[in-house]
Design a protein around this motif. Structure first.
Motif, PDB file in Angstrom:
ATOM      1  N   GLN A 243       0.837  -1.211   0.000  1.00 21.14           N
ATOM      2  CA  GLN A 243       0.000   0.000   0.000  1.00 21.14           C
ATOM      3  C   GLN A 243       0.866   1.253   0.000  1.00 21.14           C
ATOM      4  OE1 GLN A 243      -3.644   0.108   1.341  1.00 21.14           O
ATOM      5  NE2 GLN A 243      -3.744   2.303   1.092  1.00 21.14           N
ATOM      6  N   SER A 244       1.927   1.258   0.805  1.00 21.65           N
ATOM      7  CA  SER A 244       2.814   2.416   0.865  1.00 21.65           C
ATOM      8  C   SER A 244       3.504   2.648  -0.471  1.00 21.65           C
ATOM      9  CB  SER A 244       3.861   2.215   1.964  1.00 21.65           C
ATOM     10  OG  SER A 244       4.713   3.326   2.061  1.00 21.65           O
ATOM     11  N   THR A 245       3.861   1.570  -1.164  1.00 23.56           N
ATOM     12  CA  THR A 245       4.516   1.702  -2.469  1.00 23.56           C
ATOM     13  C   THR A 245       3.566   2.260  -3.513  1.00 23.56           C
ATOM     14  OG1 THR A 245       5.988  -0.138  -1.947  1.00 23.56           O
ATOM     15  CG2 THR A 245       5.779   0.458  -4.265  1.00 23.56           C
ATOM     16  N   PHE A 246       2.332   1.775  -3.536  1.00 23.84           N
ATOM     17  CA  PHE A 246       1.335   2.334  -4.449  1.00 23.84           C
ATOM     18  C   PHE A 246       1.173   3.834  -4.209  1.00 23.84           C
ATOM     19  CE2 PHE A 246      -0.690  -2.048  -4.827  1.00 23.84           C
ATOM     20  CZ  PHE A 246      -0.363  -2.195  -6.166  1.00 23.84           C
ATOM     21  N   LEU A 247       1.132   4.218  -2.934  1.00 21.85           N
ATOM     22  CA  LEU A 247       0.971   5.626  -2.576  1.00 21.85           C
ATOM     23  C   LEU A 247       2.182   6.433  -3.017  1.00 21.85           C
ATOM     24  CD1 LEU A 247      -1.115   7.399  -1.038  1.00 21.85           C
ATOM     25  CD2 LEU A 247       0.278   7.064   1.011  1.00 21.85           C
ATOM     26  N   ALA A 248       3.379   5.905  -2.802  1.00 23.00           N
ATOM     27  CA  ALA A 248       4.608   6.608  -3.164  1.00 23.00           C
ATOM     28  C   ALA A 248       4.727   6.829  -4.662  1.00 23.00           C
ATOM     29  CB  ALA A 248       5.817   5.820  -2.662  1.00 23.00           C
ATOM     30  N   LEU A 249       4.164   5.910  -5.449  1.00 21.23           N
ATOM     31  CA  LEU A 249       4.243   6.010  -6.906  1.00 21.23           C
ATOM     32  C   LEU A 249       3.096   6.824  -7.500  1.00 21.23           C
ATOM     33  CD1 LEU A 249       5.251   2.320  -7.753  1.00 21.23           C
ATOM     34  CD2 LEU A 249       6.749   4.325  -7.593  1.00 21.23           C
ATOM     35  N   GLY A 250       2.237   7.357  -6.647  1.00 19.39           N
ATOM     36  CA  GLY A 250       1.132   8.179  -7.139  1.00 19.39           C
ATOM     37  C   GLY A 250      -0.044   7.382  -7.663  1.00 19.39           C
ATOM     38  N   GLU A 251      -0.127   6.087  -7.297  1.00 25.36           N
ATOM     39  CA  GLU A 251      -1.219   5.238  -7.783  1.00 25.36           C
ATOM     40  C   GLU A 251      -2.431   5.377  -6.867  1.00 25.36           C
ATOM     41  OE1 GLU A 251      -1.547   3.195 -10.532  1.00 25.36           O
ATOM     42  OE2 GLU A 251       0.253   4.249 -11.211  1.00 25.36           O
ATOM     43  N   ALA A 252      -3.189   6.461  -7.080  1.00 24.42           N
ATOM     44  CA  ALA A 252      -4.280   6.802  -6.180  1.00 24.42           C
ATOM     45  C   ALA A 252      -5.406   5.781  -6.203  1.00 24.42           C
ATOM     46  CB  ALA A 252      -4.825   8.181  -6.543  1.00 24.42           C
ATOM     47  N   LYS A 253      -5.802   5.330  -7.385  1.00 27.90           N
ATOM     48  CA  LYS A 253      -6.945   4.415  -7.492  1.00 27.90           C
ATOM     49  C   LYS A 253      -6.665   3.075  -6.820  1.00 27.90           C
ATOM     50  CE  LYS A 253      -8.782   6.410 -11.761  1.00 27.90           C
ATOM     51  NZ  LYS A 253      -9.120   6.156 -13.190  1.00 27.90           N
ATOM     52  N   VAL A 254      -5.463   2.537  -7.029  1.00 28.25           N
ATOM     53  CA  VAL A 254      -5.121   1.254  -6.419  1.00 28.25           C
ATOM     54  C   VAL A 254      -5.049   1.391  -4.907  1.00 28.25           C
ATOM     55  CG1 VAL A 254      -3.480  -0.655  -6.383  1.00 28.25           C
ATOM     56  CG2 VAL A 254      -3.829   0.640  -8.494  1.00 28.25           C
ATOM     57  N   SER A 255      -4.439   2.492  -4.417  1.00 29.14           N
ATOM     58  CA  SER A 255      -4.346   2.738  -2.978  1.00 29.14           C
ATOM     59  C   SER A 255      -5.735   2.832  -2.364  1.00 29.14           C
ATOM     60  CB  SER A 255      -3.564   4.028  -2.705  1.00 29.14           C
ATOM     61  OG  SER A 255      -2.229   3.904  -3.115  1.00 29.14           O
ATOM     62  N   LEU A 256      -6.650   3.489  -3.086  1.00 30.01           N
ATOM     63  CA  LEU A 256      -8.017   3.644  -2.596  1.00 30.01           C
ATOM     64  C   LEU A 256      -8.706   2.283  -2.467  1.00 30.01           C
ATOM     65  CD1 LEU A 256     -10.452   5.317  -1.821  1.00 30.01           C
ATOM     66  CD2 LEU A 256     -10.936   5.655  -4.246  1.00 30.01           C
ATOM     67  N   PHE A 257      -8.542   1.443  -3.466  1.00 29.41           N
ATOM     68  CA  PHE A 257      -9.173   0.119  -3.423  1.00 29.41           C
ATOM     69  C   PHE A 257      -8.663  -0.702  -2.249  1.00 29.41           C
ATOM     70  CE2 PHE A 257      -8.739  -4.420  -4.490  1.00 29.41           C
ATOM     71  CZ  PHE A 257     -10.087  -4.761  -4.525  1.00 29.41           C
ATOM     72  N   ILE A 258      -7.350  -0.692  -2.043  1.00 27.63           N
ATOM     73  CA  ILE A 258      -6.769  -1.471  -0.950  1.00 27.63           C
ATOM     74  C   ILE A 258      -7.250  -0.940   0.399  1.00 27.63           C
ATOM     75  CG2 ILE A 258      -4.622  -2.130   0.200  1.00 27.63           C
ATOM     76  CD1 ILE A 258      -3.273  -2.040  -2.529  1.00 27.63           C
ATOM     77  N   ALA A 259      -7.359   0.394   0.487  1.00 27.00           N
ATOM     78  CA  ALA A 259      -7.828   1.001   1.731  1.00 27.00           C
ATOM     79  C   ALA A 259      -9.261   0.581   2.050  1.00 27.00           C
ATOM     80  CB  ALA A 259      -7.741   2.526   1.627  1.00 27.00           C
ATOM     81  N   LEU A 260     -10.100   0.475   1.006  1.00 31.51           N
ATOM     82  CA  LEU A 260     -11.500   0.088   1.199  1.00 31.51           C
ATOM     83  C   LEU A 260     -11.655  -1.403   1.463  1.00 31.51           C
ATOM     84  CD1 LEU A 260     -13.176   2.182  -1.636  1.00 31.51           C
ATOM     85  CD2 LEU A 260     -13.498   2.517   0.817  1.00 31.51           C
ATOM     86  N   LEU A 261     -10.788  -2.197   0.862  1.00 27.31           N
ATOM     87  CA  LEU A 261     -10.952  -3.644   0.870  1.00 27.31           C
ATOM     88  C   LEU A 261     -11.035  -4.222   2.274  1.00 27.31           C
ATOM     89  CD1 LEU A 261     -11.004  -6.399  -0.576  1.00 27.31           C
ATOM     90  CD2 LEU A 261      -8.491  -6.342  -0.559  1.00 27.31           C
ATOM     91  N   ARG A 262      -9.987  -4.029   3.059  1.00 19.77           N
ATOM     92  CA  ARG A 262      -9.894  -4.714   4.346  1.00 19.77           C
ATOM     93  C   ARG A 262     -10.982  -4.278   5.322  1.00 19.77           C
ATOM     94  NH1 ARG A 262      -6.770  -2.790   8.916  1.00 19.77           N
ATOM     95  NH2 ARG A 262      -6.744  -4.358  10.567  1.00 19.77           N
ATOM     96  N   LYS A 263     -11.200  -2.975   5.438  1.00 19.55           N
ATOM     97  CA  LYS A 263     -12.085  -2.480   6.485  1.00 19.55           C
ATOM     98  C   LYS A 263     -13.547  -2.404   6.056  1.00 19.55           C
ATOM     99  CE  LYS A 263      -8.299   0.214   8.402  1.00 19.55           C
ATOM    100  NZ  LYS A 263      -7.753   1.568   8.620  1.00 19.55           N
ATOM    101  N   VAL A 264     -13.798  -1.734   4.922  1.00 20.16           N
ATOM    102  CA  VAL A 264     -15.179  -1.491   4.506  1.00 20.16           C
ATOM    103  C   VAL A 264     -15.810  -2.715   3.854  1.00 20.16           C
ATOM    104  CG1 VAL A 264     -16.664  -0.056   3.060  1.00 20.16           C
ATOM    105  CG2 VAL A 264     -14.708   0.970   4.229  1.00 20.16           C
TER     106      VAL A 264
END
Length: 459
Positions: free
Chosen positions: A379-400
């Motif tokens: 997740q941190s790597t996706f964020l560092a590379l500017g991959e907003a959509k992928v980071s958003l999906f991972i953030a939603l996946l586990r919790k929501v």
């Protein structure tokens, strides 16, 4: 003499990761002490410590909501600023910093007003009972008065570490934490202020941390500086920050939603004692996750800077080492919680029943966290590379998409313990999906043109 940001692209990766990650880990651990030290002292107040601890525990969603907005502006802007520094565009980085400051100030005003007005019904919805609501209101009522200090201290610190000044970022947090640890017993016990004293100690310490961060980012020591002309919000810059900041915002804010779901479920199926276990385990979760998160945040500027500079081999090297360290960290720290839960539980309470129940729940609750280092690194790597959509999906996946539904469904079939089982199930599924997604998209990401539209718009 090289500027501090230039070493991100030249210093040997191993040594650079240590120099960046160690202060970042220390800063994260120190930062988490704000809430944990409060709870340790509160839990040992003679006569009503267990109820006070539960009351303060139900305020956690509000504290996480405030932190979420600081993450939105700070973690949304800092990687973009690091990428611009890699491209030698200092003015573009300062534009992002200035707009992030503007967002933090705006968030502070709105959050203070809205949460102060509606705090009582919100706290009842979060799992407070008639026995604990008084302690919850006393704590959060004072804490909200320092919202602006929390927003600036946490949000601006990412811009300090993002330019390579990891030691300065650590000192920003350390100063506040030391003040908090010193003031807590004085105000809680010495002045007999109870939970109000704990909240007051926290906002005073955050105010000092905020002042430290502002002073550095307006001085000649900083590669990028806060400039008044850039604080006025600019549409394209805010859009860039928003695109990247929404993922960490959701990661933080959904902690509030998760806490609400778990606490209300525990109150419904169990009662105050079960809510008390979650207050303890939330603190233990921070002790486990936050150090590993510090590692990923320490490596993130290295990845962002070298991605912006087009040095993809250094990006690969940094990621490989980060995932190895993150996974090792969660295996060890969560393993202790699973095998020896009494080590953690005894820190927060002297109540025998609460300790026994917490140990039983902890063996279940933290099982999935042992492998969670994989998700944190990806997740941190996706964020560092500017991959907003992928980071958003991972953030939603586990919790929501996983944890909240499981925490609602499972107790209907197996009772209150189903709420505890929801966590490891969500963790294992989420880590598996994230790992597969990362393997599939890794090469594609590194082949992308670094002059993406999002980065250009953020200038």
């Amino acid at each position: 003499m090289k500027k501090q940001d230039e070493r991100l692209g030249t210093e040997p990766i191993g040594r650079l990761i240590v120099s960046m990650a160690v202060p970042a880990v220390a800063a994260q651990i120190i930062n988490v002490l704000y809430n944990i030290v409060d709870r340790i002292y509160i839990g040992h107040i003679a006569g009503y410590g267990d109820l006070a601890l539960t009351g303060v525990g139900v305020t956690f969603p509000i504290l996480m909501a405030i932190a979420a907005f600081s993450a939105f502006a700070g973690m949304g802007g800092a990687p973009l600023a690091s990428i611009q520094l890699g491209k030698k565009d200092v003015e573009g980085a300062e534009q992002i910093l200035g707009n992030s400051v503007g967002l933090l100030l705006g968030f502070s005003v709105v959050l203070t007003i809205v949460l102060s007005i509606y705090k009582v019904p919100i706290l009842y919805a979060f799992g407070a009972s008639d026995k604990t609501i008084g302690y919850a209101v006393d704590y959060v009522g004072i804490y909200l008065m320092g919202t602006i200090f929390v927003e600036l201290a946490v949000g601006l610190n990412t811009f300090i570490s993002g330019q390579g000044a990891s030691r300065t970022a650590m000192l920003s947090v350390l100063i506040g934490a030391v003040i908090n640890i010193v003031l807590d017993p004085i105000l809680i016990f010495g002045f007999d202020m109870g939970v109000k004293g704990a909240a007051l100690a926290t906002i005073i310490s955050q105010a000092v941390s905020a002042a430290w961060a502002i002073r550095f980012l307006t001085s000649e020591k900083s590669v990028i500086r806060i400039r008044r002309k850039f604080i006025r919000l600019r549409g394209k810059t805010v859009a860039g920050i928003t695109a990247l900041g929404v993922a960490p915002f959701i990661m933080q804010s959904t902690e509030s939603l998760v806490s609400i779901t778990l606490n209300s479920g525990l109150q419904r199926y169990g009662g105050d004692l079960y809510v008390g276990t979650m207050s303890i385990m939330t603190s233990v979760m921070q002790l486990i996750v936050v150090p590993v998160q510090g590692i990923s945040q320490g490596v993130q500027p290295i990845i962002s800077y070298n991605f912006g500079a087009g040095n993809l081999e250094r990006v690969r090297m940094a990621f490989r080492r980060m995932i190895a360290v993150c996974l090792t960290g969660t295996v060890i720290l969560a393993g202790i919680a699973v095998l020896f839960p009494q080590i953690y539980a005894g820190i927060f309470t002297d109540n025998a029943k609460l300790t026994e129940l917490t140990c039983e729940a902890m063996r279940i609750y933290f099982l999935g966290i042992t492998v969670f280092g994989v998700q944190m690194a990806c997740q941190s790597t996706f964020l560092a590379l500017g991959e907003a959509k992928v980071s958003l999906f991972i953030a939603l996946l586990r919790k929501v998409l996983l944890l909240i539904p499981l925490a609602v469904i499972l107790p209907r079939f197996i009772g209150v313990m189903g709420i505890y089982y929801a966590e490891p199930l969500a963790d294992f599924i989420s880590v598996t999906v994230t790992g597969a997604l990362f393997i599939r998209t890794w090469r594609k990401i590194l082949r992308k043109d670094i002059n993406s539209d999002m980065i250009s718009e953020a200038k």
